[in-house]
Design an enzyme around this catalytic site. Structure first.
Site, PDB file in Angstrom:
ATOM      1  N   GLU A  42       0.846  -1.192   0.000  1.00 60.88           N
ATOM      2  CA  GLU A  42       0.000   0.000   0.000  1.00 60.88           C
ATOM      3  C   GLU A  42       0.882   1.242   0.000  1.00 60.88           C
ATOM      4  OE1 GLU A  42      -3.230   1.820   3.109  1.00 60.88           O
ATOM      5  OE2 GLU A  42      -3.369  -0.340   2.704  1.00 60.88           O
ATOM      6  N   LYS A 194      -4.894  -8.143 -41.204  1.00 56.32           N
ATOM      7  CA  LYS A 194      -4.448  -9.248 -40.358  1.00 56.32           C
ATOM      8  C   LYS A 194      -5.640  -9.931 -39.712  1.00 56.32           C
ATOM      9  CE  LYS A 194      -3.942  -6.659 -36.017  1.00 56.32           C
ATOM     10  NZ  LYS A 194      -3.046  -6.172 -34.973  1.00 56.32           N
ATOM     11  N   ARG A 196      -6.352 -12.498 -36.210  1.00 58.79           N
ATOM     12  CA  ARG A 196      -5.719 -12.954 -34.967  1.00 58.79           C
ATOM     13  C   ARG A 196      -6.278 -14.307 -34.537  1.00 58.79           C
ATOM     14  NH1 ARG A 196      -2.617  -9.389 -32.100  1.00 58.79           N
ATOM     15  NH2 ARG A 196      -2.867  -7.151 -32.446  1.00 58.79           N
ATOM     16  N   ASP A 220       1.616   3.361 -36.248  1.00 60.05           N
ATOM     17  CA  ASP A 220       0.783   2.675 -35.254  1.00 60.05           C
ATOM     18  C   ASP A 220       0.686   3.540 -34.008  1.00 60.05           C
ATOM     19  OD1 ASP A 220      -0.852   0.679 -34.315  1.00 60.05           O
ATOM     20  OD2 ASP A 220       0.624  -0.927 -34.455  1.00 60.05           O
ATOM     21  N   ALA A 226       5.017  -6.385 -30.190  1.00 60.99           N
ATOM     22  CA  ALA A 226       5.681  -6.124 -31.471  1.00 60.99           C
ATOM     23  C   ALA A 226       5.469  -7.239 -32.490  1.00 60.99           C
ATOM     24  CB  ALA A 226       7.178  -5.857 -31.284  1.00 60.99           C
TER      25      ALA A 226
END
Length: 312
Positions: A42, A194, A196, A220, A226
């Site tokens: 904390e 692309k 995924r 980007d 990467a």
């Protein structure tokens, strides 16, 4: 800085490097604040000078881990309770921004949650840069100054004097951003499409457009592992590109990103310093955004327009 200064700049732990540059650009001293850490993890925040009646600017990117966000929330709450005139969160990198919608059932919208947390804590304004999704600005009920890294990237690209330049994007989702660059520079735009398998894993990628004999600059906003940007660079080179570079606003660079960049077809990758880069990679370069944020802070304090901050 004098206790009677109209504005004061404070920094969280991990963004101090940037706050110091911002203060240097503003020709002011950084405010004195103490963050005490306890054995159980904390921590507590306290301002070590009066901020009563001052415009308080709190510089803290919310990159991992979550302590950075919690630290910022405590800074905001402490400033509110210390009677600051206004509290402005300066968040160059706004974390959780990739969670901007429900893209599958039973998931959270993390960006909205973080916006709510900041608002409830007590911010009066947000200054940020290159949000992953522009609509996140609408998650806030306070003014949002959304800056663009193009202010530092475009002069850099122009300084390279690249012939047969082509602007490219590693995925279709970033086409709007890349298109803006290509129009400003008056050069062609190439897209990568692309798919995924899952988060951070690219299954396949195709180039849409001609890169043969061209010098390519990939655009980007965030580079995390990467995987996408290096795959795009390798495919561009295979398609006949003379050279491939990349620019990206936020340098998340989770492992094994540095190794992937080093082993890729990229000649270099250029980031802003919204997030500190602690690894070593000869191909990584960072450009500072301190002057951009300092000028925005100055204009906010003086109630001046910030429109001229935007190149595009």
């Amino acid at each position: 800085m004098s206790k009677k200064a109209p504005f004061m700049v404070f920094s969280g732990t991990k963004s101090r490097y940037l706050a110091e540059k911002i203060c240097k650009s503003l020709d002011c001293d950084m405010g004195n604040m103490n963050i005490m850490h306890f054995a159980d993890g904390e921590f507590a925040v306290s301002y070590e000078e009066s901020i009563r009646g001052s415009h308080v600017f709190l510089v803290q990117s919310t990159f991992p881990n979550s302590d950075n966000l919690m630290e910022l929330l405590l800074m905001i709450d402490a400033a509110k309770r210390a009677s600051a005139k206004s509290i402005v969160a300066v968040i160059p990198y706004f974390g959780w921004a990739r969670q901007d919608r429900k893209d599958k059932p039973r998931v959270s919208i993390g960006a909205k949650l973080v916006a709510d947390l900041l608002s409830v804590a007590g911010i009066d304004r947000l200054i940020t840069m290159d949000l992953h999704a522009d609509q996140i600005q609408g998650f806030f009920d306070v003014p949002v100054d959304h800056l663009y890294a193009s202010a530092v990237f475009l002069p850099y690209i122009e300084s390279l004097h690249l012939e047969n330049l082509v602007i490219a994007t590693p995925d279709v989702g970033g086409s709007k951003r890349a298109s803006t660059y290509s129009k400003y520079l008056d050069v062609p735009l190439v897209l990568c499409n692309k798919s995924r398998e899952k988060a951070n894993v690219v299954a396949s990628m195709q180039v849409i457009g001609d890169v043969k004999g061209k010098n390519v600059v990939l655009i980007d906003d965030i580079v995390d592992t990467a995987g996408t940007i290096t795959k795009a660079a390798n495919i561009m080179l295979e398609a006949g590109a003379l050279s491939v570079r990349a620019i990206a606003s936020h340098c998340v660079m989770s492992d094994p990103a540095s190794e992937r960049i080093q082993d890729s077809a990229l000649e270099e990758i250029v980031f802003t310093d919204s997030i500190p880069y602690t690894h070593k990679c000869a191909k990584v370069k960072q450009l500072t955004i301190a002057d951009l944020f300092a000028e925005t802070i100055r204009r906010v304090v003086n109630n001046e327009s910030i429109s001229s901050q935007y190149i595009i």
